[in-house]
Structures are given as C-alpha cells and as structure tokens.
Design a protein around this motif. Structure first.
Motif, PDB file in Angstrom:
ATOM      1  N   LEU A 104      45.849  38.577  41.353  1.00  0.00           N
ATOM      2  CA  LEU A 104      44.934  37.966  40.384  1.00  0.00           C
ATOM      3  C   LEU A 104      44.297  36.691  40.907  1.00  0.00           C
ATOM      4  CD1 LEU A 104      46.921  38.459  37.055  1.00  0.00           C
ATOM      5  CD2 LEU A 104      44.970  39.764  37.893  1.00  0.00           C
ATOM      6  N   ARG A 106      42.950  36.434  43.854  1.00  0.00           N
ATOM      7  CA  ARG A 106      41.869  36.806  44.772  1.00  0.00           C
ATOM      8  C   ARG A 106      40.589  37.064  43.985  1.00  0.00           C
ATOM      9  NH1 ARG A 106      43.328  34.282  48.642  1.00  0.00           N
ATOM     10  NH2 ARG A 106      44.438  33.297  46.911  1.00  0.00           N
ATOM     11  N   LYS A 107      39.545  36.360  44.316  1.00  0.00           N
ATOM     12  CA  LYS A 107      38.296  36.445  43.571  1.00  0.00           C
ATOM     13  C   LYS A 107      37.597  37.798  43.728  1.00  0.00           C
ATOM     14  CE  LYS A 107      37.530  31.456  43.962  1.00  0.00           C
ATOM     15  NZ  LYS A 107      36.631  30.374  44.447  1.00  0.00           N
ATOM     16  N   LEU A 109      39.003  40.714  43.628  1.00  0.00           N
ATOM     17  CA  LEU A 109      39.726  41.794  42.951  1.00  0.00           C
ATOM     18  C   LEU A 109      38.873  42.345  41.814  1.00  0.00           C
ATOM     19  CD1 LEU A 109      42.371  43.433  42.522  1.00  0.00           C
ATOM     20  CD2 LEU A 109      43.069  41.628  40.925  1.00  0.00           C
ATOM     21  N   ARG A 112      39.383  41.573  37.776  1.00  0.00           N
ATOM     22  CA  ARG A 112      40.283  40.419  37.742  1.00  0.00           C
ATOM     23  C   ARG A 112      40.169  39.641  36.439  1.00  0.00           C
ATOM     24  NH1 ARG A 112      38.803  35.203  39.523  1.00  0.00           N
ATOM     25  NH2 ARG A 112      40.588  33.811  39.891  1.00  0.00           N
ATOM     26  N   SER A 113      38.970  39.419  35.948  1.00  0.00           N
ATOM     27  CA  SER A 113      38.771  38.631  34.726  1.00  0.00           C
ATOM     28  C   SER A 113      39.389  39.329  33.518  1.00  0.00           C
ATOM     29  CB  SER A 113      37.279  38.390  34.486  1.00  0.00           C
ATOM     30  OG  SER A 113      36.710  37.667  35.558  1.00  0.00           O
ATOM     31  N   ASN A 116      43.204  39.050  33.723  1.00  0.00           N
ATOM     32  CA  ASN A 116      43.600  37.690  33.357  1.00  0.00           C
ATOM     33  C   ASN A 116      43.518  37.477  31.852  1.00  0.00           C
ATOM     34  OD1 ASN A 116      44.346  36.424  35.817  1.00  0.00           O
ATOM     35  ND2 ASN A 116      42.187  36.285  36.399  1.00  0.00           N
ATOM     36  N   ARG A 163      49.860  32.073  39.896  1.00  0.00           N
ATOM     37  CA  ARG A 163      48.483  32.456  40.209  1.00  0.00           C
ATOM     38  C   ARG A 163      47.650  31.229  40.529  1.00  0.00           C
ATOM     39  NH1 ARG A 163      44.654  33.476  35.370  1.00  0.00           N
ATOM     40  NH2 ARG A 163      44.829  31.219  35.552  1.00  0.00           N
TER      41      ARG A 163
END
Length: 294
Positions: A104, A106-107, A109, A112-113, A116, A163
C-alpha cells in the motif's frame, strides 16, 4: 541591564524546573502507587488484607494466593497456550502487516486508494460480534487455536503506521535496488525491513499485548475449556475464589478473594512488563516515524 535580565531568566527557569519536576513526580507516583499496592496486596496475609485498605509493603509475606493460583496443572497449560498464541500470533501479524503495508505504500499499486479507504473504513465500522462469529464458524476455525489469531491478524492502526513508515523512505532506494536486479520481495527483505526495525519492534509489542490479553475471542471461539488461554483461566479462578465458602481440598490455606484478584493481576501483567524494557528504546521512535507522514 543584560546581567539583570539573565538573572531573572535564570530564576524563572529554575522555578519552572522545580514546578515541572514536582508535577511529573506527583503524576508518576499516582501511576505507580496503585500497581505497588496490587503487588504488595498479593503478598499480604489474610489479616492484613482485612485490616488495611491500602498496602504499600506487607508486614507479613504470604504466598497463599500464588499457591492457590498454581495449585492446578491447568494453569500451566493455559500459560503455554497464551505464550504460544502470543509468539505465533505476533509473527503472523507482523508478516502480514509488513507485506500489506509495503504494497500500500507503493504509489504505482493499482487500486491503492480504494484499499486504503477500506482499511480506514474498518477502523470506524466493523461487522460486529455475531457476523464475525459466523465467518469464523463458516471457515472451520471454531475450537481451533487459529481462531485466536486469524480474525485479529492485521490491525488497521498498526498497518497505517507501518505503511506511513515505508512511504517516508526515499524512492531512490527502491529504484537503485531495481537497477541492481532486485524484485519487490528482495527489496522488502533486504532494504525496507532492516530500516523499519524500530517500527517493527513497536508494532510487535502492540500485537504481543493484544494476543497475551486474549479473552473475548477465546470465550467466543473455544468450546473446549482445556484450550483456554491464561486470561480466561485467571478469570475463572477469580470467580471460583469469590464464591467459595473458605474450604478447599487443593491447597492447605485458601486466601481471601481480594488477595487472589491482586495475584491474578500480577500474573497477567508481569510478562508484558518484563518484555517492555527490551523494546522500550524503539517504542517512541517507531511510533513517531510511522505517524508523522500520512
């Protein structure tokens, strides 16, 4: 003029230090004295417990409460269950938390948002006791030691702290490792985790305390009383001691219920108090490093 100002500043700073140290001392005593009373009361005699409401140092030492607690071999099995659950659970939780936190962080991914958001959502809302029980039952974990670990394997708050720690590390570390041919798992194992040791020590303590204090999940998921961890057995000891008439065949002397309660608190908390100094130096640093940048 300057000398006078310095003298006033020095006098003011000294008064501040005195007041500050006095307040800190009073607060420390307020936190320490109750626990000292608990330890002293657990070693106090029956007569002293009855006569005094607050004990800082027992006049007559008595081990009757501890003899009563450890008079049955069941307590040692419960202790083994708690130790095993704490060690295995902490290891499983840290592995899963580290893997998910690194992903999570790693931008690049995908999704990802959204993931999260789900993590944050789980901190505010949960399915509740009954839906969780039905899920645990559906996957066949009822009356299994894994029911004490799997349902609470990842804590959302701990996940966010780790994270954020990984996010705070410079991207150049990962880029240089990939140039050298390292994959994601290699980067995590050889670069990220060694740098995250303070955070790992802190979160390991959080998880260890959670598993050591396992009570409600054991009551819900373990139907066999022989598999109960220490906390549940200690609670049963307190219930039995509070309702007994004063006679017992297991020990020669049955201490009052209040002494047993104090001894139970000592037995339940002492292992964590012993473990805390070993990770204390990493505690503040690990928590702050993961909480500064979000």
């Amino acid at each position: 003029m300057t000398t006078s100002v310095l003298k006033k500043a020095t006098l003011g700073s000294r008064i501040f230090d005195i007041v500050n140290y006095t307040l800190l001392l009073l607060i420390s005593l307020a936190c320490l004295l109750p626990f000292v009373n608990v330890i002293a009361s657990s070693f106090a005699s029956t007569q002293e417990i009855v006569e005094k409401k607050f004990i800082l140092f027992p006049t007559t030492f008595s081990l009757d409460a501890y003899r009563y607690i450890f008079s049955t071999p069941t307590i040692f099995k419960g202790l083994g269950v708690s130790i095993g659950t704490t060690l295995v659970g902490t290891l499983v939780s840290m592995v899963l938390t580290a893997l998910m936190a690194y992903g999570l962080s790693r931008k690049y991914l995908y999704g990802r948002s959204f993931i999260n958001f789900l993590v944050l959502f789980s901190m505010l809302f949960s399915g509740g006791m009954i839906p969780t029980f039905l899920v645990v039952k559906a996957v066949g974990l009822i009356d299994s030691y894994w029911s004490l670990i799997i349902p609470v394997a990842i804590n959302a708050f701990n996940l966010i702290i780790m994270r954020n720690f990984f996010q705070a590390l410079p991207d150049s570390l990962e880029e240089s490792a990939k140039i050298d041919g390292a994959n994601d798992l290699g980067i995590l194992w050889k670069i990220m985790l060694p740098l995250a040791l303070p955070s790992i020590a802190t979160l390991s303590l959080f998880y260890a305390v959670t598993y050591w204090n396992t009570y409600m999940t054991a009551i819900l998921y373990l139907t066999d009383s022989a598999k109960w961890p220490l906390q549940v057995l200690l609670r049963q000891i307190v219930i039995v001691a509070s309702g007994m008439s004063g006679e017992s065949n297991s020990v020669d002397v049955v201490p009052p219920a209040q002494t047993i309660k104090m001894a139970v608190i000592v037995v339940a908390t002492m292992p964590m108090l012993i473990a805390y100094p070993f990770v204390q130096k990493h505690f503040t640093k690990g928590a702050l490093l993961g909480a500064v940048k979000g």
